[in-house]
Design an enzyme around this catalytic site. Structure first.
Site, short mmCIF file in Angstrom:
data_model
loop_
_atom_site.label_atom_id
_atom_site.label_comp_id
_atom_site.label_asym_id
_atom_site.label_seq_id
_atom_site.Cartn_x
_atom_site.Cartn_y
_atom_site.Cartn_z
N SER B 98 8.93 20.53 23.74
CA SER B 98 8.70 19.24 24.37
C SER B 98 7.29 19.07 23.91
CB SER B 98 8.07 20.04 26.28
OG SER B 98 8.95 19.98 26.93
N HIS B 143 4.86 5.04 39.63
CA HIS B 143 5.80 4.35 39.19
C HIS B 143 6.36 5.51 37.42
CE1 HIS B 143 4.63 0.99 41.19
NE2 HIS B 143 3.28 1.14 41.07
N THR B 171 2.78 15.31 29.39
CA THR B 171 2.40 16.48 28.71
C THR B 171 1.87 16.35 27.66
OG1 THR B 171 5.44 17.14 28.66
CG2 THR B 171 4.25 17.23 26.80
N CYS B 246 10.88 4.79 22.29
CA CYS B 246 10.60 5.90 22.22
C CYS B 246 11.06 6.93 23.02
CB CYS B 246 9.21 5.98 22.64
SG CYS B 246 7.43 5.30 22.03
N ALA B 250 13.23 10.72 21.99
CA ALA B 250 13.14 12.17 22.70
C ALA B 250 14.43 12.60 23.47
CB ALA B 250 11.97 11.78 23.57
N GLN B 287 37.58 39.87 36.36
CA GLN B 287 37.39 38.49 35.83
C GLN B 287 36.40 37.27 35.92
OE1 GLN B 287 40.80 37.29 37.64
NE2 GLN B 287 42.05 38.92 36.25
N GLU B 371 12.12 12.44 31.14
CA GLU B 371 12.44 11.41 30.14
C GLU B 371 13.53 11.02 31.00
OE1 GLU B 371 12.56 11.31 27.00
OE2 GLU B 371 10.95 12.31 26.51
C1 LIG Z 1 7.10 19.01 32.72
C2 LIG Z 1 6.45 17.24 32.65
C3 LIG Z 1 5.90 16.37 31.60
C4 LIG Z 1 6.59 15.36 31.78
N1 LIG Z 1 6.20 14.69 30.60
C5 LIG Z 1 5.80 13.60 30.43
C6 LIG Z 1 5.13 12.60 29.38
O1 LIG Z 1 4.37 13.49 28.51
N2 LIG Z 1 4.85 11.57 29.67
C7 LIG Z 1 5.55 10.64 31.02
O2 LIG Z 1 4.92 9.19 30.34
N3 LIG Z 1 5.89 11.24 31.86
C8 LIG Z 1 5.76 12.53 31.76
N4 LIG Z 1 6.88 13.16 32.88
C9 LIG Z 1 7.23 12.71 33.88
C10 LIG Z 1 8.73 11.95 33.85
O3 LIG Z 1 9.04 11.11 33.30
C11 LIG Z 1 8.81 11.33 35.36
O4 LIG Z 1 8.49 12.75 36.87
C12 LIG Z 1 10.49 11.20 35.81
O5 LIG Z 1 10.39 9.91 35.24
C13 LIG Z 1 10.62 10.82 37.22
O6 LIG Z 1 9.52 10.06 37.50
P1 LIG Z 1 8.93 10.97 39.56
O7 LIG Z 1 8.46 11.93 38.86
O8 LIG Z 1 7.61 9.89 39.43
O9 LIG Z 1 10.35 10.38 40.17
P2 LIG Z 1 11.09 9.58 41.22
O10 LIG Z 1 11.37 8.03 39.60
O11 LIG Z 1 9.95 8.87 42.46
O12 LIG Z 1 12.32 9.46 41.37
C14 LIG Z 1 12.43 11.27 42.01
C15 LIG Z 1 14.03 11.09 43.50
O13 LIG Z 1 14.53 9.50 43.50
C16 LIG Z 1 15.53 9.53 42.19
N5 LIG Z 1 15.58 7.67 41.66
C17 LIG Z 1 14.49 6.84 41.77
N6 LIG Z 1 14.33 6.08 41.15
C18 LIG Z 1 15.98 6.17 41.60
C19 LIG Z 1 16.81 4.55 41.78
N7 LIG Z 1 17.20 3.52 41.21
N8 LIG Z 1 18.40 4.83 42.34
C20 LIG Z 1 18.71 6.14 42.36
N9 LIG Z 1 18.15 7.29 42.27
C21 LIG Z 1 17.08 7.42 42.21
C22 LIG Z 1 14.98 10.30 41.30
O14 LIG Z 1 16.32 10.05 40.04
C23 LIG Z 1 14.26 11.06 41.77
O15 LIG Z 1 15.58 12.15 42.12
C24 LIG Z 1 6.82 14.26 33.02
C25 LIG Z 1 7.09 14.99 34.47
C26 LIG Z 1 7.12 16.36 34.33
C27 LIG Z 1 7.64 17.37 35.12
#
Ligand SMILES: Cc1cc2nc3c(=O)[nH]c(=O)nc-3n(C[C@H](O)[C@H](O)[C@H](O)COP(=O)(O)OP(=O)(O)OC[C@H]3O[C@@H](n4cnc5c(N)ncnc54)[C@H](O)[C@@H]3O)c2cc1C
Lengths: 247, 392
Positions: B98, B143, B171, B246, B250, B287, B371
């Protein structure tokens, strides 16, 4: 000053060794090839010498005897920092054959490094033979080499101690482990730069190998291990009598 | 000279599809991981600490921006090489991968692709060598899957911008020297900018208590009226397309990376199953255990072929976002399942840090979320098939 490092192309040390059906040849199918570990350390030491502040080393050349498949092993040597490579285009039939081929290209070097053995056939003969063919002095079991103001100081491991020698050039040093700490890992930029380094393919000379292989044999498979609980001494004695038949 | 007994499975002779140079790339990173990552990673993951000393080593070996041209400090290698590098790093740990993914694809890539010549010259060589660490701020507290609705924004103050807002789950956040931050301008257009550590109003607190990617730093980026000089804005990109490009790079690396984690689990479980005896014979002879191993090898093989093809397409400039999305989703799920199944092969031993499987399993829970989540990637394929975006 120019250094030559001999580079053996050998199966990765984790390879499961297999032979062909009539047991006369190694089965190279699916084998990963690496630089012979001793040669890799020799190359590492050569690079360290070149990098010292008062280094008088212009270039490090690596050479092997092998077919085109062995070029990636030479490329790896170039990627860690060797300047040039030479491949004598022939199957390395035996130590004398290899030494004779190398003698054609090992001309004009001040210092030649050979590994004490190769991890495939462990013949431990090429270095000494090459020095004789080139009619230059050689020293074996070298575990340390220092270059100060153009003069060489050599350390050798000998029975029960070590020996330090002052040597003149040209010299062929037959090195053992300890010559360098850890082999270098090629960096991505080095791999990229290796693309444009010179790799010369030399035509082999006519020479008869001195040996021929009759057959290979794998060691007998290890017998399975039986654990006897600590309070079962009687059972252990019975097994030693009846199964192992050593008592 | 490798001390490890690790043997990467290659059931379909995929190796023959790689060039000799690709194999040297792979062998080098594999050797580096054996030397520098494997011996220490369990301890760092246990303590939830990032092995920061590895950053310089990653730079020296060339794991940062390998496809960036040499004049900017990269190695000028192809994307197949980048994929193989990610694969080998993730065999060590998803957290290390990562770190390298973010530095390469989310920081160096946008500066290279969208930056000015001055920005490239100023930042890329230091990022490539590991002298500088970068992070990428897209996700916000409100978001995640819907970054287009971001609230972080800038106000135009003539010769500079004023940046407000907060990013979350970032990250490298608290160890980064620079952050690529995505924010909306007064017209609501997403812009990318390079924000430097130490600027007034910019803080980056670390997020604690993760059970996943414990050897990787995650944190927040908080911008409280931060003055961003206009020369720090990436001039050559506007809109959501910027961060998405980007993420494409990634995600491509992740599709490769997780194969490394899966192969490490498979390898550990295969060896254990041959050594561990129950009912008087190796557990590999039952098995049900063979089923787990055989299915793991089948899925790894499919993933290897998929990424090889994806790499070929990407090097030809033809890989689509939808293809990369499918590969990311498929391969992460494959790796997570293999981690879960192979962990069971090790019985109680599988829950300890003596074996890498539990760590990989926990790491992959992040990888299946970041991602683009597993669900959202499925909707991307759905959109590709039907032309109807179901995620809106
Ligand atoms: C360890 C870690 C490192 C990270 N590093 C970075 C980083 O460096 N930079 C950065 O910008 N982000 C980073 N992230 C953030 C990451 O990209 C987000 O967590 C991710 O995009 C999901 O967003 P959220 O957590 O807000 O979940 P949400 O968007 O709130 O989603 C929650 C749940 O709802 C579902 N969902 C959401 N929308 C829909 C839809 N339209 N239809 C069906 N299901 C849906 C999702 O699939 C998920 O199961 C990181 C996250 C982690 C855990």
């Amino acid at each position: 000053m120019k250094i030559l490092v001999l580079i053996g192309n050998v199966p990765d040390t984790t390879t499961k060794v297999k032979f062909n059906a009539d047991k006369t040849a190694f089965d190279a199918n699916g084998v990963q090839w690496i630089i012979n570990p001793w040669d890799e350390l020799a190359l590492t030491r050569a690079l360290e010498l070149k990098e010292t502040a008062d280094s008088c080393i212009e270039s490090i050349v690596v050479a092997n005897v092998g077919r085109v498949e062995t070029e990636s092993t030479l490329r790896k040597a170039l990627a860690v920092g060797a300047d040039e490579a030479i491949r004598v285009d022939a199957d390395p039939k035996d130590a004398f054959y290899v030494a004779s081929q190398l003698a054609q290209v090992a001309i004009g070097f001040d210092l030649i490094f050979a590994g004490i053995e190769a991890s495939d056939y462990n013949g431990a003969a090429v270095g000494g033979m090459l020095a004789e063919l080139l009619a230059i002095q050689s020293v074996s079991a070298v575990s340390g080499i220092q270059l100060e103001n153009g003069s060489l100081k050599i350390n050798r491991e000998i029975d029960g101690g070590s020996q330090t020698l002052a040597m003149n050039l040209p010299l062929l040093a037959i090195v053992q482990k300890g010559i360098a700490k850890e082999p270098r890992i090629p960096a991505m930029r080095g791999i990229m730069m290796a693309r444009s380094k010179k790799l010369t393919v030399a035509t082999p000379i006519e020479v008869e190998p001195l040996t021929s292989i009759l057959s290979f044999e794998l060691p007998a498979p290890k017998a399975s291990c039986k654990l006897v609980a600590e309070d079962q001494a009687k059972e252990l004695i019975r097994l030693l009598h009846e199964e192992a038949k050593v008592l | 000279m490798s001390d490890t007994k690790y043997k990467a499975p290659d059931h379909f002779q995929v190796d023959e599809l790689f060039s000799e140079e690709h194999k040297i790339v792979r062998a080098s990173i594999r050797a580096w991981v054996d030397r520098s990552v494997k011996p220490i990673i369990e301890d760092y993951a246990n303590r939830a600490a990032f092995p920061v000393h590895l950053v310089k080593e990653l730079g020296a070996i060339g794991a940062f921006g390998p496809y960036i041209p040499e004049e900017y400090g990269g190695a000028g290698l192809d994307h197949m090489s980048y994929g193989l590098i990610m694969q080998e790093l993730e065999r060590g740990d998803s957290g290390i991968r990562s770190m390298a993914s973010v530095q390469s694809s989310l920081v160096m890539y946008p500066i290279y692709a969208f930056g000015s010549e001055e920005q490239r010259k100023k930042y890329l060589p230091k990022l490539a060598s590991g002298e500088m660490i970068g992070c990428f701020g897209l996700t916000e507290p409100n978001h995640g899957s819907d970054p287009g609705a971001m609230e972080t924004h800038v106000e135009d103050k003539g010769n500079h911008y004023l940046l407000h807002g907060a990013k979350m789950w970032i990250t490298n956040a608290s160890i980064a020297d620079i952050a690529i931050v995505w924010a909306k301008d007064e017209q609501g257009v997403i812009r990318g900018m390079i924000v430097e550590k130490g600027w007034k109003g910019f803080t980056a607190p670390e997020t604690h208590g993760k059970w996943s990617l414990r050897a990787s730093v995650t944190g927040e980026l908080v911008f409280d009226d931060v003055i961003v000089p206009k020369e720090n804005v990436l001039p050559n990109i506007q809109g959501l397309k910027g961060p998405m490009m980007c993420l494409n790079s990634a995600r491509y690396g992740i599709a490769w990376g997780v194969i490394g984690a899966a192969m490490d689990c498979y390898d550990a479980a295969l060896r254990y199953s041959l050594e561990r005896s129950q009912f008087g014979k190796p557990i590999a002879s039952f098995q049900l255990q063979q089923k787990k191993l055989a299915e793991a090898l089948t899925e790894i093989t499919k993933a290897q072929l998929l990424t090889w093809r994806l790499g070929t397409l990407r090097d030809a400039g033809k890989a689509t976002a939808a293809q990369i999305s499918m590969a990311k989703r498929n391969n992460v799920f494959m790796a997570l399942n293999i981690a879960r199944e192979t962990r069971q092969i090790l019985g109680a031993m599988g829950i300890t840090g003596d074996y890498p499987i539990m760590r990989h399993m926990m790491n992959l829970e992040s990888v299946i979320t970041y991602e683009g989540t597993h669900d959202v990637h499925l909707l991307i394929t759905g959109n590709e098939i039907t032309g109807i975006p179901a995620f809106k």
